[in-house]
Design an enzyme around this catalytic site. Structure first.
Site, short mmCIF file in Angstrom:
data_model
loop_
_atom_site.label_atom_id
_atom_site.label_comp_id
_atom_site.label_asym_id
_atom_site.label_seq_id
_atom_site.Cartn_x
_atom_site.Cartn_y
_atom_site.Cartn_z
N PRO A 165 45.00 35.90 42.06
CA PRO A 165 45.72 34.66 41.48
C PRO A 165 46.74 34.39 42.81
O PRO A 165 47.18 35.41 43.56
CB PRO A 165 46.46 35.10 40.29
CG PRO A 165 46.41 36.82 40.27
CD PRO A 165 44.91 36.97 41.07
N HIS A 189 45.87 48.94 29.71
CA HIS A 189 46.40 50.10 30.59
C HIS A 189 47.86 50.34 30.32
O HIS A 189 48.53 51.43 30.50
CB HIS A 189 46.16 49.97 31.88
CG HIS A 189 44.67 49.89 32.48
ND1 HIS A 189 43.78 50.89 32.17
CD2 HIS A 189 43.97 48.82 32.80
CE1 HIS A 189 42.46 50.72 32.67
NE2 HIS A 189 42.61 49.23 33.21
N ARG A 231 36.95 35.96 54.06
CA ARG A 231 36.92 34.84 52.90
C ARG A 231 36.16 33.78 53.17
O ARG A 231 35.36 33.93 54.31
CB ARG A 231 38.55 34.32 52.89
CG ARG A 231 39.41 35.52 52.40
CD ARG A 231 40.74 34.89 52.44
NE ARG A 231 41.91 35.77 51.91
CZ ARG A 231 42.56 36.46 52.43
NH1 ARG A 231 42.47 36.39 53.98
NH2 ARG A 231 43.67 37.19 52.15
N ARG A 280 39.39 45.69 36.64
CA ARG A 280 39.13 46.31 37.98
C ARG A 280 39.87 47.29 38.31
O ARG A 280 39.72 48.00 39.38
CB ARG A 280 38.68 45.28 39.04
CG ARG A 280 37.61 44.01 38.62
CD ARG A 280 37.74 42.96 39.69
NE ARG A 280 36.71 41.92 39.33
CZ ARG A 280 36.51 40.97 39.62
NH1 ARG A 280 37.47 40.42 40.52
NH2 ARG A 280 35.58 40.06 39.30
#
Length: 316
Positions: free
Chosen positions: A2, A101, A295, A119
């Site tokens: 993000p 979590h 990327r 992840r």
């Protein structure tokens, strides 16, 4: 990962739901989510229990809650979203999503704040708050704006991000100074935009969009661009992120959601990023994808011509 608009959407959601409340107790599961907190997850949970949430703050892609306990100085609960981290506000009795979590429960009952990370690249950590060098610099430069500028990050910033530059949507951002700094850099403009110590919050998506809007190829060297052109790139970066913010950011899959679980839809408005092979909305030429810094870069070869290859001078 993000970028600024997506993190700001989450920050606003947190501010609406948890600022002004007191943490009754917290549950932090697994060492990985608290790996940046050396004392471990149980210690982290114990330290935030009883703390009052006085602000939800952000710089670039970095997000934190400002917490305070009676007779203690404010401190930061830094929330690293990583690649897939989500902060979700939910009813305390609703089913737990897989990969939850951490949970923050508040006095008075009601909703809880959950940290979900498929992840597990993200996590939580506690850090002291320190003075923000960018705010101090802006106040020194413009004493007449001291009250306005000082209101940005009023409680300070986490010690770990002192090296992170101001982002284009905050008051401490100084675009003229940034243009001057970029003009002196012998590096590619896209590489500079992605460097969070130069300007924070801009990631791959919005760098591609800003460069497309400015008609500048990402491999152009900063020092070769005029100051007006550099300013135009930065203006487009600010504008495109502001537009993305209005529609909840860019969501390509279910991992990018706001605190209520809703996706953003700026991906429908992208002109360059992810548009490989599609006609440029400005000239009709097919958008091209290149590899860049592990990327992808997306650009129009007509609107954003590649820089000429420099000839090396041969010395005897």
């Amino acid at each position: 990962m993000p970028e600024l608009p997506e993190v700001e959407v989450v920050r606003r959601g947190i501010a609406e739901h948890v600022v002004g409340r007191t943490i009754a107790h917290a549950t932090v599961s697994g060492a990985r989510v608290a790996r940046r907190h050396e004392a471990g997850p149980q210690d982290l949970a114990a330290r935030i229990a009883g703390a009052h949430v006085i602000a939800a703050d952000r710089r670039g892609k970095y997000l934190w809650l400002v917490l305070q306990k009676p007779t203690q100085d404010p401190f930061a609960l830094v929330i690293h979203l990583g690649m897939s981290g989500q902060l979700l506000v939910a009813d305390a009795n609703s089913p737990l999503p897989k990969h939850t979590h951490a949970r923050l429960h508040f006095t008075g009952g009601g909703s809880v704040l959950r940290f979900v990370d498929q992840r597990t690249f993200g996590g939580l950590s506690l850090l002291p708050l320190v003075a923000d060098p960018h705010t101090e610099a802006r106040v020194a430069e413009s004493p007449s704006r001291a009250v306005e500028v000082a209101g940005c990050h009023a409680f300070g910033i986490p010690a770990s991000i002192r090296h992170i530059a101001a982002d284009p949507l905050e008051v401490a951002y100084d675009e003229p100074a940034l243009v001057r700094a970029l003009k002196g850099r012998h590096t590619e403009i896209k590489r500079a935009l992605l460097d969070q110590t130069v300007v924070s919050g801009i990631g791959n998506i919005y760098a591609d969009e800003a460069l497309w809007r400015a008609g500048v190829h990402g491999r152009r060297e900063c020092s070769d661009l005029t100051k007006p052109t550099l300013g135009r790139v930065l203006d487009h970066a600010r504008n495109v992120m502001g537009q993305a913010l209005l529609v909840g950011g860019t969501s390509f899959d279910a991992l990018y959601v706001n605190v209520n679980g809703a996706s953003g839809y700026f991906d429908r408005s992208l002109d360059a990023y992810g548009q490989t092979g599609k006609p440029c909305t400005r000239c009709g030429t097919a958008i091209v994808r290149d590899e860049f810094m592990n990327r992808s870069s997306h650009f129009c070869p007509r609107c954003q011509p590649r820089p000429r290859v420099r000839r090396r001078t041969m010395h005897p």
